[in-house]
Design a protein around this motif. Structure first.
Motif: not given
Length: 334
Positions: A37-38, A30-31, A51-56, A149-154
């Motif tokens: 589009h990834i 992504r950088y 889904k919890a990873y915001s960079k894609i 990397p940081t994951l967020n909860t869903l």
């Protein structure tokens, strides 16, 4: 070419831990291509992770049946390039069937003819698995940076956590046990040790939640068996949570006690405190990045090994004492 029109598909590893160790690759991608589009192509059980990873931009699941796979492959021709993180022949074959113009990966497992850009693999035993994936970007001519990397909860995980808490009724703060390991029992701290640790934790006023998949239920039952009539405040949730639900339960815990497993890498990606117990595997190759993991590892002459089940006396895991794990927990609680 206009970068905004570049569409990159990344074939993810199949194991949860390996998939999480591939996140720094996606972070760097992504950088390098901030406007492209990834998409990630993964097994269905990993969909919540990505889904919890915001960079894609897109998560595409990988069907299990051959017919469905061939049909889905043909729908992926709109991608410009497919980068393969797994080394397997099957991953390259499926990428070949997509007819994506550029198919990039390491020259392993006899798949050279299936790839349009192939690179000699580095010594996998000499690198951390994260660096092994990142080396592929270096081979492609890009600079890489180390990152956590940081994951967020869903939302669906948060709802699942609430439902389980209402159903099983734990009221107090809790510590999570992750006593399983997909690779095999050689990675697992003895259930009797987990049981003794649970007894000590209960005396501090905390509950214990045991997490894992359905296969880990036998280990959880052994832990409960060692506890005898002292099971109050110990909740066996193995096989009862989705990946999204497990993420939310981990995030709300005080800390996690885990073997070298997918849940260990998941906890690290959630930037949550944990104690990781290593024995037959080398932390230099698979330990999580970041500062939230406390590793306990006592190297023995026969480690690291690649046995799924220990052929000896399992000394690498048995010499990790309940007292040294509990000492770290006491420090966290204080």
């Amino acid at each position: 070419m206009d970068e905004g029109k570049i569409r990159i598909l990344v074939r993810a590893p199949n194991w949860l831990g390996d998939a999480i160790m591939g996140l720094p690759f996606l972070e760097n991608l992504r950088y390098i291509y901030p406007k492209s589009h990834i998409g990630v192509w993964c097994k269905p059980h990993l969909r919540p992770l990505f889904k919890a990873y915001s960079k894609i931009n897109q998560v595409i699941t990988y069907p299990n049946s051959v017919f469905s796979l061939l049909t889905s492959c043909l729908k992926l021709r709109y991608f410009s390039a497919c980068i393969l993180l797994p080394n397997s022949f099957s991953s390259a074959l499926s990428a070949f069937f997509t007819r994506i113009p550029q198919r990039i990966g390491y020259a392993t497992d006899g798949r050279n003819l299936l790839l349009t850009q192939r690179y000699p693999p580095p010594d996998q035993e000499a690198l951390h698995q994260i660096d092994y994936y990142l080396r592929l970007l270096k081979c492609m001519g890009h600079k890489v940076k180390h990152c956590v990397p940081t994951l967020n909860t869903l939302p669906e995980g948060e709802e699942e956590q609430k439902r389980l808490r209402l159903k099983y009724g734990w009221q107090r703060d809790y510590i999570v046990f992750a006593p399983g390991a997909a690779y095999g029992s050689a990675k697992c701290w003895p259930p009797a040790y987990f049981a003794e640790l649970a007894k000590k934790i209960k005396k501090t006023g905390q509950d214990v939640l045991i997490l894992g998949n359905q296969k880990d239920n036998s280990i959880a039952r052994k832990i409960l068996g060692y506890l005898g009539d002292n099971k109050k405040g110990i909740y066996n949730l193995t096989g009862l949570t989705s990946l999204a639900g497990a993420m939310s339960i981990v995030k709300k815990s005080i800390l996690v006690v885990t073997n070298d497993s997918g849940l260990m890498h998941l906890t690290a990606a959630l930037r949550h405190s944990q104690i990781a117990l290593f024995g037959p595997t080398n932390p230099k190759r698979t330990a999580p990045y970041g500062e939230t993991t406390k590793i306990i590892y006592h190297q023995v002459p026969c480690a690291p090994c690649k046995y799924r089940q220990c052929p000896k006396d399992h000394i690498c895991m048995r010499q990790i004492t309940v007292e040294e794990v509990f000492k770290i927990i006491e420090e966290a609680l204080s």
